[in-house]
Each structure stands twice: as C-alpha cells, then as structure tokens.
Design a protein around this motif. Sequence first.
Motif, mmCIF file in Angstrom:
data_model
loop_
_atom_site.group_PDB
_atom_site.id
_atom_site.type_symbol
_atom_site.label_atom_id
_atom_site.label_comp_id
_atom_site.label_asym_id
_atom_site.label_seq_id
_atom_site.Cartn_x
_atom_site.Cartn_y
_atom_site.Cartn_z
ATOM 1 N N ARG A 1 0.835 -1.200 0.000
ATOM 2 C CA ARG A 1 0.000 0.000 0.000
ATOM 3 C C ARG A 1 0.868 1.247 0.000
ATOM 4 N N LYS A 2 0.217 2.406 -0.185
ATOM 5 C CA LYS A 2 0.932 3.682 -0.200
ATOM 6 C C LYS A 2 1.010 4.222 1.219
ATOM 7 N N ARG A 3 2.071 4.946 1.504
ATOM 8 C CA ARG A 3 2.179 5.543 2.825
ATOM 9 C C ARG A 3 2.700 6.963 2.729
ATOM 10 N N SER A 4 2.079 7.857 3.497
ATOM 11 C CA SER A 4 2.491 9.261 3.519
ATOM 12 C C SER A 4 3.477 9.527 4.632
ATOM 13 N N CYS A 5 4.261 10.569 4.453
ATOM 14 C CA CYS A 5 4.869 11.243 5.588
ATOM 15 C C CYS A 5 3.794 12.143 6.205
ATOM 16 N N PHE A 6 4.129 12.758 7.312
ATOM 17 C CA PHE A 6 3.200 13.635 8.019
ATOM 18 C C PHE A 6 2.694 14.745 7.096
ATOM 19 N N ALA A 7 1.384 14.930 7.081
ATOM 20 C CA ALA A 7 0.726 16.059 6.404
ATOM 21 C C ALA A 7 0.937 16.100 4.896
ATOM 22 N N CYS A 8 1.179 14.940 4.297
ATOM 23 C CA CYS A 8 1.412 14.922 2.852
ATOM 24 C C CYS A 8 0.221 14.342 2.109
ATOM 25 N N PRO A 9 -0.374 15.122 1.209
ATOM 26 C CA PRO A 9 -1.499 14.593 0.435
ATOM 27 C C PRO A 9 -1.082 13.660 -0.713
ATOM 28 N N ALA B 1 1.563 11.053 -0.750
ATOM 29 C CA ALA B 1 1.845 9.675 -0.345
ATOM 30 C C ALA B 1 2.728 8.939 -1.343
ATOM 31 N N THR C 1 -3.660 6.990 3.833
ATOM 32 C CA THR C 1 -2.207 6.861 3.655
ATOM 33 C C THR C 1 -1.453 7.247 4.924
ATOM 34 N N CYS D 1 -1.437 10.162 6.565
ATOM 35 C CA CYS D 1 -0.810 11.487 6.554
ATOM 36 C C CYS D 1 -1.195 12.344 7.749
ATOM 37 N N LEU E 1 -3.461 14.554 8.135
ATOM 38 C CA LEU E 1 -3.992 15.907 7.923
ATOM 39 C C LEU E 1 -5.369 16.065 8.571
ATOM 40 N N SER F 1 -7.078 14.226 0.927
ATOM 41 C CA SER F 1 -6.866 14.081 -0.523
ATOM 42 C C SER F 1 -7.157 12.683 -1.049
#
Lengths: 600, 158
Positions: free
Chosen positions: A284-292, A294, B13, B15, B17, B125
């Motif tokens: 799956r995809k994973r973001s860093c903090f506050a990233c739309p 990913a 994901t 994030c 937010l 998003s």
Amino acid sequence: MRHAYAGKVLRVDLSQRRIREEPLDAELARAYIGGRGLATKMFCDEVAAGVDPLHLGNKLFLATGPLTGTAAMCGGRYMAVTKGALTGTIACSNCGGNFGPELKYAGYDMVVLEGASGEPVVLVIDDGKVELQPAGKLWGKTVHETEDALHKQLGKNFKIVSIGPAGEKLVRFACIMNDKHRAAGRSGVGAVMGSKKLKAVAVRGTGGITVADPKGFRAAFLDAAEKLKAGDVTGTGLPQFGTAVLVNVINEQGAFPVRNFQQAQFESAEAISGETIAEQILIRKRSCFACPMACGRVTAVKEGPFAGKGEGPEYESLWSLGAAAGVSDLAAVSKANYICNELGLDTITAGSTVACAMELFEEGVIAAEQAGCDLRFGNGAAVVELMSKIGRREGFGDVLAEGGARVAEKFGRPELFMGVKKLEAPAYDPRGVHGMGLQYATSNRGACHVRGYMIAPEILGVPVKMDPHATEGKAAMNIAFQNLTAALDSTGICLFVTFSVGGPEILAHLTAATGFDYDLDEMVQAGERIWNLEKLFNMRAGFGRKDDTLPPRWLSEPIPAGPAKGKTVPLDEMLTEYYQLRGWDEQGQPTKEKLATLGL
Amino acid sequence: MSKRLIVDPDQCTSCRLCELACSQLAVGAYQPSRSHIQVLIHADDAFFFPLVCIQCEDAACMDACPTEALVRDPDTNAVVVVEENCTECGLCVTACPYGAIRCFDGRAFKCELCGGDPECVKYCSPGALRYESEDSWSPEQRKAYAAQMQDLAEEVLS
C-alpha cells in the motif's frame, strides 16, 4: 513566543550530561526562517570549520521549520545539520515521517547535540521532561529493533530517530532513521550521531502549534492541495508509482546511469520501474506527516532468497542498488534496500560505492579473494551481501564503509569515483542533463540532486521546459532553484511540492503561519543568505573552485549510446557564469559586496 | 436523510492531515493529541485507520451519561456535548466501544461533525474520509462498513 515556532531550543551536552533550554532567537528566525537555515547559522557560529566531523567538537542539530507540524502542504520535515562525516562539508539531511512534528508538539524547534557520551545513551523527551537514559542494551541493534524496543519501554506514542549498526560503527555514509524506513540520508549524519554514542532520540509531545492567521493559512493549504492534486507529478505520478515513476522517464532520456556511469540507458529498466513495483511488491501507499501525495511504498518480497518487507525502494535506491551495479532483479534490489534501512545506510552512497568497486574488480584492480565475493556487474546477491557487511563493517565491507571516493583513492584509481566532494552522485547522468552537472559541481554538500533539482526544468518542464543538452540559462535557473530550495527546506515542507506550486504558495503559508510580513524577494533572499552561509563554511573548511568540479568521465568521456550519445558536460562555461551571477569572484569566493547585501 | 462521515481505511495513507484540520477547529492549534479523529497507524502491518465517532444510532455513550451531557443534534444526527452539563465523570469514555470520546479540561470531547460540514473531509486528498448521504449506500457498502468496524474493534481490543 511567536506563532508557528515552538519557541525553544533544547541543548544537550552529551559529555557533561547537561540539558538546557534556551529561547529561540526571533530575529535570527526571521532572517534564516528555521530548519536548515537557522540551524546552519547557529552551527556556523558555534563550530570551527576545521573540526573533524567525528570529533566531539562537532555538533549535530536536529531542526524543524516554522511549518513543521502545521497543516502546511507536506509540513512534516526535520533536518540534520552538522559537518558531514563523508564529505567534510556542511551537511543538511532532510527527512519526513512523524519525528519533526512531534518534537515541536513537545515544545522544541530544535535539539542541539554537543560533545560525546562515554557510554551509549538515548535522549528521551516527554513534553517538557527531558533525560538521558543508558542505551547499552540497544547498542548493536538494528533501527527496527531499536524502535520496537523503545516503543515497548516508553509507549507507542513516542516518535523515534535512531542510528543502526552503521552509525555506531561510524560508516561514513550512515543515516539517521525514523519511522523505521525514513532516512536523513546523505553526508554521513548518522556517523556523527554514532560518534556521540547517541543511539536514539525518543520524543512525545502533546502540545500544539498555533499560526498567526488561521483563516489565511487554511486558504493557503486548500489552494495548494488543489494544485497538488491537479499536477501531473504530484497528483498522478507520485501517488500512483511513488518516486520510482522516474525510472522509465529518466531512462528514456538516456540519462539513467548504468554500471558506474559507463552507460546512460539501462536495458532492464522496466524490471526495476515503478510500474513493476506496483505489479510485484506493492502492499500500500504511505504518507509522511501532512502529505497529500503519499509517495511512500509499503512493499514485501514474499518468497525466494531475497524475501523481506519494508518500505521502498525509492527511485534513487532502485538505481543505486540496481542499474548502478547492473542489477535488474527487483527482489535483490528491494532486499538490499530493506537491509540499508535496518542498518541505517544511505542507499545512494552504499550502492554507488559497490558500483565503483565493481568497476575496479572488472578492471582487475580488486581481486576476488580480497572482495570475498564475485564483484562482476549484475550480481544482485553480492550487492545484498555487501550491504550487510558494510553496515557492520565486516570483511570487505569495512573497506567500502569509507565511501566511493576513499575506495577509488585507496586502489589508485580516483577517477572511478562518481561524485563531487566525496558525495556520490544520484541517479541522473549530467552528461545527458547539463544543468544537473552544474548543480552537482556547486551544491554545498557535494553531488546532490535535492539542493537545486534541475531535472524539473530540463526533463519535466517545470516551471519551463529547457533543453537538457544546452547550457544557456542553466546558471541562472540553477541559482534560482538553489535559493528557493534553501528557503523551502528551512520552512519545514517537502521539496516535492515544487512540482506543482512555487514561491507564491510557499510564501502564503509562511506569512500566514509566522506573521512575519515577508514578501517573495525577502523569502528568496533568505534562501540566498543560507546558500552563501553554507558556502562560506565550506571555504573555511578548505573547499574552493578546485572542488567545484566533476569526475573526468563526465567531463571528457562521451555517453556511448542513446538520446544523449556523444555528450559530455560543458562545465567550465556554466560555472564561470554561475560564479558571476552569484556575485562571487573567480575562485568562487563570495565578494564583500554580496555578503554585505545579504547581511553576512 | 442525514449524512454520515464515511471512513474508508483502504484509501488512508496515514498522513494525519485530518488530525490537524480537526484540532485547529477544536482547540485553535495544530495539535493531534486534541483531535477528535485519530489515525491508528500500525505500520508493520500496513494498517492505517482513521478512528472517529460514528454517531451510533443506539449510542452507548448517551446511555452511560448520568447528567444528560450528550444529546442528539436533530439536524446532523451527531451526538454532541452539552458543556455545562458535563462533569467529566468519564463514563462515556468507558462506554464507547471504539474509544472515540476523550476527556480534557473538565469536559468530554468528541466529533460533532462540525455542525454538518466536517473539516477533516476537506483535508483528505486520498478520499479516505467522505461525508455522504446514508441512502446513497448499497447493501454491499453497508456490509463492508460493518465488517470494517468489526475488524477495528478486534484491532483495538487485541
């Protein structure tokens, strides 16, 4: 304190075991923004440029920016600023994940680590309560084991940065890791942490960060988020395939370095591309903090000799552990990448150093018995094995743990090192992307792509399309990118936003958050100030025009085939123009007038 | 037909937010510890779940509250906190099967759907959070949602 900043600096003297708080200097914060800029300013004021990077006189700053921990687009970064163990230049390694925001929620904009402990220690920050704890039991453990052990001991809410065995053993390109798979990767900042016997910093923060103009800030975010979603790279490429989307793009341009930059197109690029990752190993995809966006990839190689799981590989790692070594086996590349993350190794330098050794091996300079394995290009198993050995400095890994420049020097073939200022170049052959050559030569930490990403204009057409095989306008564009990037890094947001937004959007976030009435010129000038400050440090450390150069292969050996066939980097003409436009003399020394303009 | 805050964890994901958007409205700061929505992140298992009150039809928190501090907003169907009635006894916190209510500063805190215009949705998003009319759900969607909540309960309890 003002909005956006936590308002305090945490200073930890590891020799004396003394922990102090000091207020953040608001005037300096305005001039240097925060993060990379402010930490570099403080570092340069406090540390002699001639210091041995691994001596206790070196300091390590873990610094956030004013947008870190806010709802800014991708506002989750922290930066490790120090003198690099690999390069001897100023170092600033930028990293996402969840550590930076948590540090601010605990009340600190940055942690300054001074001196060196006699015994391994962990720095524990629990809101305002800070202490050094013995870390003897953690010494020798991998990054993943360390995080698991600290989570068990302290609680799952702690966010952790740590070094693996590589940092402990002072591998010159060791990283500082967080969230298990995120790396403050380049220049050897992990070795500096290791030299201080600091295994980890664990932080929990329950406080918050306010912004000066919440309505304006919200509008800035929503505007940027819409643009990120609409952009090709930020809305489709990165979310869909991660950074690995670049493998096919750069390969088709004939600028994808292969076998230690002997070729510039990889016949097996498809096998290590983002598309293949999505088919074969993506979970799956994973973001860093506050990233739309990913761009992170949670992946697993389910079976076979290279079974494992983790995150990545990223574009640069697919190249360095793959094409750079002639390896086309995605499972082997992934396994090597997982090992790098567990041991805390910079994948770019690790892979490139092996690629350099492979060329030395094929040239007959390194013997099989010395290497302990078959070092022919294409041997994925050897790359995997060497990652483990380098990370623990075992056998031939101990030799490679010094990085490509020192390895090539040791074997009498310094020209086979593919980098600048002892930092290995990333995955773009500058012969096929000339502005990138100028960027490698002039970047203050050596051959680095993320200080002025010329691929954006030269390949991707952002903000304008430039001919990658021309020199015209490259110096001016590179300077603009370097200055803007220095400002952006200092705010605490991620460079990747610049594929879709630019100065105005960053400025809108920064002014609404801090309440400083910056205009675009002042913000970009802060970036220029930071760039010149870094340059001055390097000059005091002994670097000059002679070091702003490229390996002979890129200057005089034409690319043998592909779209960039016959090209070399015409560096001199770009560099001369670059110095002039920078307001520097012929030796690359900033002039007095320039420094006065910048208030330096 | 009132709308519901739909959580689609497969799209999340991690994030966070949503935590930032929520806490800014709730307490005037970017402060995830005070957000009504919390993203559970079990990275080793690639498990990300935005945990937030689902405004149960038969709400255990309302039943547990001895002071009528939790009432149903007829417009949004959200369970909202009547601050002056709340004594911070914590019974609602214990009663909630999902851990979606917490207590701070002498009162209970929970998602109240921002009065019918949830802020977190605007920041998401990937589309893991949506605010949709319940009658737009097919029986399959309802089943899938129920299964997710069951999985979550097991995850929280394990």
